[in-house]
Design an enzyme around this catalytic site. Sequence first.
Site, PDB file in Angstrom:
ATOM      1  N   GLN A 295       0.835  -1.193   0.000  1.00  0.00           N
ATOM      2  CA  GLN A 295       0.000   0.000   0.000  1.00  0.00           C
ATOM      3  C   GLN A 295       0.871   1.244   0.000  1.00  0.00           C
ATOM      4  OE1 GLN A 295      -3.200   0.415  -0.305  1.00  0.00           O
ATOM      5  NE2 GLN A 295      -4.041  -1.631   0.023  1.00  0.00           N
ATOM      6  N   TYR A 322      -8.531 -12.291  -2.683  1.00  0.00           N
ATOM      7  CA  TYR A 322      -7.673 -11.248  -3.277  1.00  0.00           C
ATOM      8  C   TYR A 322      -6.691 -10.784  -2.192  1.00  0.00           C
ATOM      9  CZ  TYR A 322     -11.844 -11.074  -6.295  1.00  0.00           C
ATOM     10  OH  TYR A 322     -12.927 -11.386  -7.087  1.00  0.00           O
ATOM     11  N   GLU A 348      -4.885 -15.921  -3.140  1.00  0.00           N
ATOM     12  CA  GLU A 348      -4.261 -14.904  -3.993  1.00  0.00           C
ATOM     13  C   GLU A 348      -3.774 -15.530  -5.295  1.00  0.00           C
ATOM     14  OE1 GLU A 348      -2.525 -11.839  -5.873  1.00  0.00           O
ATOM     15  OE2 GLU A 348      -3.873 -11.661  -4.138  1.00  0.00           O
ATOM     16  N   ASP A 396     -10.851  -7.833  -1.041  1.00  0.00           N
ATOM     17  CA  ASP A 396     -10.110  -6.601  -1.372  1.00  0.00           C
ATOM     18  C   ASP A 396      -9.679  -6.695  -2.830  1.00  0.00           C
ATOM     19  OD1 ASP A 396      -8.677  -4.268  -1.358  1.00  0.00           O
ATOM     20  OD2 ASP A 396      -7.051  -5.011  -0.093  1.00  0.00           O
ATOM     21  N   CYS A 469     -11.102  -0.075  -3.825  1.00  0.00           N
ATOM     22  CA  CYS A 469     -10.309   1.063  -4.305  1.00  0.00           C
ATOM     23  C   CYS A 469     -10.907   1.623  -5.593  1.00  0.00           C
ATOM     24  CB  CYS A 469      -8.854   0.654  -4.546  1.00  0.00           C
ATOM     25  SG  CYS A 469      -8.665  -0.660  -5.775  1.00  0.00           S
TER      26      CYS A 469
END
Length: 537
Positions: A295, A322, A348, A396, A469
């Site tokens: 991030q 995710y 993932e 996410d 996001c």
Amino acid sequence: MSVFFLPAPPSVTVTVAIHRTTTTCSSIQTLQQPLSQPQPSLPSSSSSSNSLLTSPKTSPVLSSGCSLNCPHFESCSGCTHEDNLHRPAVLQEAATFFKKLGVSDFSFDTCRLYGWRCRAKLAIRGTSTDPLIGLYEEGTHNVVDIPDCKAHHPSINAAVELLRKGIKILNIEPYDEDEQTGYLRYVQMAVTTYNTSLPASERYRSGRVQVSLVWNSRSETSASFEKLNNLATFLWRNGGPNSKVHLIHSVWANFQTSTNNVIFGNRWRHILGERDFWEHVGGIDVYLPPSSFGQANTRAFDSLLQKLHKYVPIGSSVTDLYAGAGVIGLSLASTRKCRKEVSVRCVEINKESKLAFEKTTERLPSSLDSSISWHHADTSIEPLSWLVGSDILVVDPPRKGLDPSLIGALRDIKSAERKAMTLENPTFNVKDEKRPWILRAREESIRIPSRTPQEEDRSLPQTLIYISCGWESFKENCMALLSSKAWHLSKAHGFNFFPGTQSIEILAVFKRGPGTSVKKKKPGKKKNKKNSLERWS
């Protein structure tokens, strides 16, 4: 504890609770009353004895009304607006959207407004005597030099200035896209504020930079490697532990010869400094190699995780889709003491995240007795198989939102519960497997089992926590979930991950079932309803 490796205007109705810092106008806004004009922010206290950090170029400017005051605005493509950094234009739309869905207490954390970016990928062009280090001009491949970026953590600007000096002194030719010549293509600057030798209040401003130089060659065996090694040595000698100020954490090289727009190649080499890069977020130490996703706004992400923790009851079983390196899932495992049966599963698609997960689990509390696993798998393939055995589902996704197949499984979750009773679970099924994607998930996975026996749980999540996001994709996914009546929206919060842009990060909590409909006001209370609407006009 055991670990298994298995297969982002008009008046806004806001009540502002101001938490004064040196770099923010406000922190938490609950959208209920008109937003008052913020007080001017104070100069940043992020300077140190480092001459590069305290030079006139990087000294902060007193801003009024939370304005950017950046000399690169308009020429640089990084920021889209320079005023009201604490209140992006999309905030009003978000507040209205959530209010219509019954969430009247939507809040917004403005986070740190200046010096927030702790991770930056910058293009390097120009010449050895006049290098350009920055971002592309909008719609072009012309690099805009941004030495005084107000979004960058001050240590990044200082490291960029040091790199610029090294390029000039050592006569390092930047990459030329047209001629495909030159050496230095890009640089990634990542700041770690993890330094336990300093008081907590000083760690952020004293962050050190992991410098990853993207070199135009196939490997370290190329003839130009001596130039690369000389540049790395210059950075370390002038910014390492024996310099006046310890600015550089480490120097890495990435080798890339592709002519497309992909920044990194597949080959990495650690040259100087510390090999391990750690950050502390969400209550845990997180390992981040230069090749992994991290991030950009470390403090904002930590604020989001602290908020997320409140919606996960102690002892819950969690699936993190995710997941990347599993930071969210591992943070929950450590702080919420997730239960032993199918405790935390992280899924993932990027296998490069596996190393970061492994290293991070090594620093989890030894007293943690939970089953923790990471799976290299595509969430879009048989998503139901990853939901079985979890109380909480955390997603996410990338900016495009959830995969259609996962949306379908969540919309039809009632009938999925019946199917789950006979579904083969990819985590625990040990029978012969004929589905190749499940086999791959097992081969590339990691599992840390609990120290106590486990009982297989076939229930499906009762809570969905969505971290977004991408505002547009979130709205679409949200309406798809609600229209099925299988879920209702319980809570929503916004976070200012990228001040100066139109992006906001959303944390939304969905609960199983249609929820309770908003009761209509009685005729005698029309006046109150009108007054309520006026507050939102």
